[in-house]
Design a protein around this motif. Sequence first.
Motif, short mmCIF file in Angstrom:
data_model
loop_
_atom_site.label_atom_id
_atom_site.label_comp_id
_atom_site.label_asym_id
_atom_site.label_seq_id
_atom_site.Cartn_x
_atom_site.Cartn_y
_atom_site.Cartn_z
N ARG A 167 -5.88 21.22 -10.14
CA ARG A 167 -4.79 21.62 -9.23
C ARG A 167 -3.97 20.42 -8.76
O ARG A 167 -2.83 20.61 -8.32
N VAL A 168 -4.53 19.22 -8.83
CA VAL A 168 -3.82 18.02 -8.41
C VAL A 168 -3.63 17.10 -9.62
O VAL A 168 -4.59 16.74 -10.29
N LEU A 169 -2.39 16.76 -9.90
CA LEU A 169 -2.04 15.84 -10.99
C LEU A 169 -1.25 14.69 -10.39
O LEU A 169 -0.33 14.91 -9.60
N ALA A 170 -1.59 13.47 -10.76
CA ALA A 170 -0.91 12.31 -10.19
C ALA A 170 -0.75 11.22 -11.23
O ALA A 170 -1.73 10.82 -11.87
N PRO A 171 0.46 10.69 -11.41
CA PRO A 171 0.63 9.53 -12.29
C PRO A 171 0.04 8.28 -11.64
O PRO A 171 0.12 8.10 -10.41
N PHE A 172 -0.55 7.44 -12.47
CA PHE A 172 -1.13 6.18 -12.01
C PHE A 172 -0.64 5.09 -12.94
O PHE A 172 -0.88 5.15 -14.15
N THR A 173 0.09 4.13 -12.39
CA THR A 173 0.71 3.07 -13.19
C THR A 173 0.17 1.72 -12.75
O THR A 173 0.16 1.41 -11.56
N VAL A 174 -0.26 0.92 -13.72
CA VAL A 174 -0.79 -0.41 -13.46
C VAL A 174 0.15 -1.43 -14.11
O VAL A 174 0.44 -1.35 -15.31
N PHE A 175 0.63 -2.38 -13.29
CA PHE A 175 1.58 -3.39 -13.74
C PHE A 175 0.90 -4.75 -13.82
O PHE A 175 -0.04 -5.02 -13.07
N ALA A 176 1.44 -5.62 -14.67
CA ALA A 176 0.96 -7.00 -14.74
C ALA A 176 2.15 -7.94 -14.78
O ALA A 176 3.16 -7.66 -15.42
N ALA A 177 2.02 -9.06 -14.06
CA ALA A 177 3.02 -10.13 -14.10
C ALA A 177 2.29 -11.44 -14.39
O ALA A 177 1.24 -11.70 -13.80
N SER A 178 2.84 -12.25 -15.27
CA SER A 178 2.16 -13.47 -15.70
C SER A 178 2.42 -14.64 -14.76
O SER A 178 2.48 -15.80 -15.17
N GLU A 179 2.55 -14.33 -13.47
CA GLU A 179 2.70 -15.35 -12.43
C GLU A 179 2.37 -14.72 -11.09
O GLU A 179 2.48 -13.50 -10.92
N PRO A 180 1.96 -15.53 -10.12
CA PRO A 180 1.73 -14.98 -8.77
C PRO A 180 3.05 -14.56 -8.14
O PRO A 180 4.07 -15.24 -8.30
N LEU A 181 3.06 -13.44 -7.42
CA LEU A 181 4.26 -13.01 -6.73
C LEU A 181 4.44 -13.79 -5.43
O LEU A 181 3.47 -14.06 -4.72
N ALA A 182 5.69 -14.12 -5.13
CA ALA A 182 6.00 -14.76 -3.84
C ALA A 182 5.79 -13.74 -2.72
O ALA A 182 5.81 -12.53 -2.95
N GLU A 183 5.61 -14.23 -1.52
CA GLU A 183 5.31 -13.33 -0.40
C GLU A 183 6.37 -12.25 -0.19
O GLU A 183 6.01 -11.09 0.05
N PRO A 184 7.68 -12.56 -0.26
CA PRO A 184 8.66 -11.47 -0.12
C PRO A 184 8.53 -10.41 -1.21
O PRO A 184 8.74 -9.22 -0.95
N GLU A 185 8.18 -10.81 -2.41
CA GLU A 185 8.00 -9.85 -3.50
C GLU A 185 6.76 -8.99 -3.28
O GLU A 185 6.75 -7.80 -3.61
N GLN A 186 5.72 -9.59 -2.71
CA GLN A 186 4.52 -8.81 -2.38
C GLN A 186 4.86 -7.72 -1.38
O GLN A 186 4.47 -6.55 -1.55
#
Length: 205
Positions: free
Chosen positions: A76-95
Amino acid sequence: MQINLRHDPERSLPVPHVERSEDERALWARETAYAYAAREGFDDATAERITAALNDIAGATGDDHRNLLLVGADGRVLAPFTVFAASEPLAEPEQAAFLWSASALLPPTTEVVESAQLGAGISVTLLERHGDHDYGFRRWLFVGQNATLGAVLGPVAPYGLAFVEGVAGGILHDSVLEGFLPSEDRTRVEALDAAVVRAGEDWPL
């Protein structure tokens, strides 16, 4: 960076990130949904809903992320789940931009989480309004020494989060981003967790 997701095949369906034509996507979605529904004992109406969800998700694949469809509450419940990767640490504003949303209707709830391979991370649950509808979302962020992994669960009906967020958390706990070096410093994770005032914490006693 290669993302290797370990998932429960009874509660989640991975969506291959290879490019397909519209007809190929539709055929794959239908075959996959009906085979899954047959294994789980779901009826044709549920199989059709899963077909539509898989077809939508399959149209948004890419090399820098992986998609799954999570299934809860007997289909009865369907939900998309997306996992992303970036090859560098994100800066605090991007977090912050990844975790918070201007569409949120209520203050977020946060939780510090642990992954076997990714170390400590932060998870944020939000109720958001998009158009005339309200949806639940949950986001995860793991910022390592050399890379970042983020994940988004949703959109899903707000009540539905309870049926699938444990599945998503289990996937992240056991999954691997090849070459990812977890951060040993929990200061940023704890700061993000502390940035949210939880209901009741500021009430006078």
